[in-house]
Design a protein around this motif. Sequence first.
Motif, PDB file in Angstrom:
ATOM      1  N   VAL A   1     -17.998 -16.434   2.023  1.00  0.00           N
ATOM      2  CA  VAL A   1     -18.600 -15.100   2.159  1.00  0.00           C
ATOM      3  C   VAL A   1     -20.119 -15.219   2.304  1.00  0.00           C
ATOM      4  CG1 VAL A   1     -19.004 -12.897   1.003  1.00  0.00           C
ATOM      5  CG2 VAL A   1     -16.729 -13.923   0.966  1.00  0.00           C
ATOM      6  N   ARG A   2     -20.748 -16.051   1.490  1.00  0.00           N
ATOM      7  CA  ARG A   2     -22.212 -16.241   1.585  1.00  0.00           C
ATOM      8  C   ARG A   2     -22.596 -16.785   2.962  1.00  0.00           C
ATOM      9  NH1 ARG A   2     -24.651 -13.604  -2.438  1.00  0.00           N
ATOM     10  NH2 ARG A   2     -23.649 -13.986  -4.419  1.00  0.00           N
ATOM     11  N   LYS A   3     -21.817 -17.730   3.461  1.00  0.00           N
ATOM     12  CA  LYS A   3     -22.089 -18.290   4.792  1.00  0.00           C
ATOM     13  C   LYS A   3     -21.971 -17.190   5.848  1.00  0.00           C
ATOM     14  CE  LYS A   3     -20.523 -21.811   8.023  1.00  0.00           C
ATOM     15  NZ  LYS A   3     -19.527 -22.851   8.311  1.00  0.00           N
ATOM     16  N   PHE A   4     -20.917 -16.387   5.755  1.00  0.00           N
ATOM     17  CA  PHE A   4     -20.720 -15.273   6.685  1.00  0.00           C
ATOM     18  C   PHE A   4     -21.877 -14.288   6.590  1.00  0.00           C
ATOM     19  CE2 PHE A   4     -19.043 -11.091   7.804  1.00  0.00           C
ATOM     20  CZ  PHE A   4     -18.472 -11.351   9.046  1.00  0.00           C
ATOM     21  N   PHE A   5     -22.279 -13.970   5.375  1.00  0.00           N
ATOM     22  CA  PHE A   5     -23.388 -13.051   5.150  1.00  0.00           C
ATOM     23  C   PHE A   5     -24.669 -13.595   5.786  1.00  0.00           C
ATOM     24  CE2 PHE A   5     -27.057 -11.612   2.699  1.00  0.00           C
ATOM     25  CZ  PHE A   5     -26.902 -10.240   2.761  1.00  0.00           C
TER      26      PHE A   5
ATOM     27  N   GLY B   1     -10.708 -11.129  -5.029  1.00  0.00           N
ATOM     28  CA  GLY B   1     -10.592 -10.722  -3.639  1.00  0.00           C
ATOM     29  C   GLY B   1     -11.842 -10.011  -3.172  1.00  0.00           C
ATOM     30  N   MET B   2     -11.677  -9.245  -2.092  1.00  0.00           N
ATOM     31  CA  MET B   2     -12.793  -8.504  -1.495  1.00  0.00           C
ATOM     32  C   MET B   2     -12.399  -7.061  -1.298  1.00  0.00           C
ATOM     33  SD  MET B   2     -14.010 -10.605   1.717  1.00  0.00           S
ATOM     34  CE  MET B   2     -13.972 -12.332   1.690  1.00  0.00           C
ATOM     35  N   TRP B   3     -13.386  -6.195  -1.466  1.00  0.00           N
ATOM     36  CA  TRP B   3     -13.197  -4.771  -1.253  1.00  0.00           C
ATOM     37  C   TRP B   3     -14.372  -4.252  -0.442  1.00  0.00           C
ATOM     38  CZ3 TRP B   3     -11.996  -7.389  -5.589  1.00  0.00           C
ATOM     39  CH2 TRP B   3     -10.700  -7.253  -6.098  1.00  0.00           C
ATOM     40  N   LEU B   4     -14.081  -3.482   0.578  1.00  0.00           N
ATOM     41  CA  LEU B   4     -15.102  -2.798   1.351  1.00  0.00           C
ATOM     42  C   LEU B   4     -15.130  -1.352   0.888  1.00  0.00           C
ATOM     43  CD1 LEU B   4     -17.127  -2.501   3.709  1.00  0.00           C
ATOM     44  CD2 LEU B   4     -15.143  -2.031   5.186  1.00  0.00           C
ATOM     45  N   LEU B   5     -16.290  -0.912   0.428  1.00  0.00           N
ATOM     46  CA  LEU B   5     -16.468   0.464  -0.031  1.00  0.00           C
ATOM     47  C   LEU B   5     -17.387   1.192   0.928  1.00  0.00           C
ATOM     48  CD1 LEU B   5     -15.432  -0.955  -2.605  1.00  0.00           C
ATOM     49  CD2 LEU B   5     -16.946   0.497  -3.901  1.00  0.00           C
ATOM     50  N   GLY B   6     -17.024   2.419   1.227  1.00  0.00           N
ATOM     51  CA  GLY B   6     -17.848   3.250   2.088  1.00  0.00           C
ATOM     52  C   GLY B   6     -18.993   3.874   1.316  1.00  0.00           C
ATOM     53  N   TYR B   7     -19.797   4.654   2.017  1.00  0.00           N
ATOM     54  CA  TYR B   7     -20.916   5.353   1.382  1.00  0.00           C
ATOM     55  C   TYR B   7     -20.448   6.204   0.206  1.00  0.00           C
ATOM     56  CZ  TYR B   7     -24.241   4.421   5.215  1.00  0.00           C
ATOM     57  OH  TYR B   7     -25.086   3.838   6.122  1.00  0.00           O
ATOM     58  N   ASP B   8     -19.257   6.782   0.345  1.00  0.00           N
ATOM     59  CA  ASP B   8     -18.746   7.681  -0.687  1.00  0.00           C
ATOM     60  C   ASP B   8     -18.133   6.947  -1.869  1.00  0.00           C
ATOM     61  OD1 ASP B   8     -16.482   6.695   0.550  1.00  0.00           O
ATOM     62  OD2 ASP B   8     -15.623   8.654   1.018  1.00  0.00           O
ATOM     63  N   GLY B   9     -18.091   5.630  -1.808  1.00  0.00           N
ATOM     64  CA  GLY B   9     -17.563   4.848  -2.915  1.00  0.00           C
ATOM     65  C   GLY B   9     -16.073   4.611  -2.865  1.00  0.00           C
TER      66      GLY B   9
ATOM     67  N   VAL C   1     -12.579   2.909  -1.463  1.00  0.00           N
ATOM     68  CA  VAL C   1     -12.170   1.623  -0.910  1.00  0.00           C
ATOM     69  C   VAL C   1     -11.637   1.863   0.493  1.00  0.00           C
ATOM     70  CG1 VAL C   1     -10.611  -0.340  -1.162  1.00  0.00           C
ATOM     71  CG2 VAL C   1     -11.656   0.684  -3.193  1.00  0.00           C
ATOM     72  N   LYS C   2     -12.270   1.240   1.478  1.00  0.00           N
ATOM     73  CA  LYS C   2     -11.875   1.390   2.878  1.00  0.00           C
ATOM     74  C   LYS C   2     -10.960   0.260   3.328  1.00  0.00           C
ATOM     75  CE  LYS C   2     -14.620   4.910   3.228  1.00  0.00           C
ATOM     76  NZ  LYS C   2     -14.122   6.263   3.235  1.00  0.00           N
ATOM     77  N   ALA C   3     -11.118  -0.912   2.729  1.00  0.00           N
ATOM     78  CA  ALA C   3     -10.272  -2.060   3.063  1.00  0.00           C
ATOM     79  C   ALA C   3     -10.374  -3.070   1.933  1.00  0.00           C
ATOM     80  CB  ALA C   3     -10.718  -2.693   4.378  1.00  0.00           C
ATOM     81  N   GLN C   4      -9.366  -3.911   1.835  1.00  0.00           N
ATOM     82  CA  GLN C   4      -9.393  -4.954   0.809  1.00  0.00           C
ATOM     83  C   GLN C   4      -8.541  -6.131   1.253  1.00  0.00           C
ATOM     84  OE1 GLN C   4      -7.541  -2.424  -2.262  1.00  0.00           O
ATOM     85  NE2 GLN C   4      -6.100  -4.107  -2.568  1.00  0.00           N
ATOM     86  N   SER C   5      -8.826  -7.276   0.674  1.00  0.00           N
ATOM     87  CA  SER C   5      -7.994  -8.457   0.909  1.00  0.00           C
ATOM     88  C   SER C   5      -8.153  -9.407  -0.267  1.00  0.00           C
ATOM     89  CB  SER C   5      -8.343  -9.128   2.236  1.00  0.00           C
ATOM     90  OG  SER C   5      -9.390 -10.024   2.126  1.00  0.00           O
ATOM     91  N   LYS C   6      -7.149 -10.207  -0.477  1.00  0.00           N
ATOM     92  CA  LYS C   6      -7.174 -11.168  -1.579  1.00  0.00           C
ATOM     93  C   LYS C   6      -7.862 -12.472  -1.169  1.00  0.00           C
ATOM     94  CE  LYS C   6      -3.193  -9.481  -4.087  1.00  0.00           C
ATOM     95  NZ  LYS C   6      -3.832  -9.125  -5.329  1.00  0.00           N
ATOM     96  N   ASP C   7      -8.175 -12.595   0.114  1.00  0.00           N
ATOM     97  CA  ASP C   7      -8.844 -13.793   0.613  1.00  0.00           C
ATOM     98  C   ASP C   7      -9.926 -13.374   1.607  1.00  0.00           C
ATOM     99  OD1 ASP C   7      -7.441 -13.083   2.931  1.00  0.00           O
ATOM    100  OD2 ASP C   7      -5.848 -14.514   2.548  1.00  0.00           O
ATOM    101  N   VAL C   8     -10.416 -14.297   2.408  1.00  0.00           N
ATOM    102  CA  VAL C   8     -11.535 -14.010   3.304  1.00  0.00           C
ATOM    103  C   VAL C   8     -11.115 -13.344   4.618  1.00  0.00           C
ATOM    104  CG1 VAL C   8     -13.028 -15.798   2.346  1.00  0.00           C
ATOM    105  CG2 VAL C   8     -11.505 -16.351   4.255  1.00  0.00           C
ATOM    106  N   GLN C   9      -9.849 -12.984   4.759  1.00  0.00           N
ATOM    107  CA  GLN C   9      -9.374 -12.366   6.005  1.00  0.00           C
ATOM    108  C   GLN C   9     -10.100 -11.069   6.343  1.00  0.00           C
ATOM    109  OE1 GLN C   9      -7.383 -13.838   8.282  1.00  0.00           O
ATOM    110  NE2 GLN C   9      -7.648 -15.564   6.890  1.00  0.00           N
ATOM    111  N   LEU C  10     -10.562 -10.364   5.357  1.00  0.00           N
ATOM    112  CA  LEU C  10     -11.287  -9.115   5.599  1.00  0.00           C
ATOM    113  C   LEU C  10     -12.538  -9.349   6.441  1.00  0.00           C
ATOM    114  CD1 LEU C  10     -11.701  -6.095   5.140  1.00  0.00           C
ATOM    115  CD2 LEU C  10     -12.731  -6.635   2.940  1.00  0.00           C
ATOM    116  N   LEU C  11     -13.128 -10.518   6.309  1.00  0.00           N
ATOM    117  CA  LEU C  11     -14.343 -10.816   7.075  1.00  0.00           C
ATOM    118  C   LEU C  11     -14.100 -10.756   8.582  1.00  0.00           C
ATOM    119  CD1 LEU C  11     -15.832 -13.781   5.012  1.00  0.00           C
ATOM    120  CD2 LEU C  11     -16.418 -11.351   4.880  1.00  0.00           C
TER     121      LEU C  11
END
Length: 143
Positions: free
Chosen positions: A58-62, A98-106, A108-118
């Motif tokens: 994730v850090r590398k992707f970031f 895992g990973m969670w993508l949160l929108g402006y409103d807080g 959860v818009k998407a999630q994954s247990k691994d790096v697939q969300l990237l």
Amino acid sequence: MKVKFEFKKRKFVFYLSFTCFIGGSFVANSTVLEKYAWSNRLLIVVTERNENSMEKQVRKFFNQNSCDFKERNLKLLHFFSDDPTVLEMPSPFHSQTGMWLLGYDGTVKAQSKDVQLLNELFEIIDTMPMRKREMKSAPRDCI
């Protein structure tokens, strides 16, 4: 007729309350995350202390996509699963990695247990209504 109406009214109130309760459980509005509400989207990563493979990826992707993160007002927050801060966050984050993508409103818009969300991260964000407005009003800085 009046009894039937009262029953329907109570049934409606029950379903509305239930829906709000269930829907509220998916909103990430903890004190830890409140300062980002309506100003940033968040990519939350929770890992075990002894498992740093996901964090490194994730850090590398970031780092490789920092311009895209900035353009989308996306902040990266990393926590360890045993961090007390995780317990202050909404229940979807407790005892999970895992990973969670949160929108402006807080929410959860998407999630994954691994790096697939990237792989889909920017596509997901770019389909959000607020992001579409942002893209119309501001030129793209990242190429």
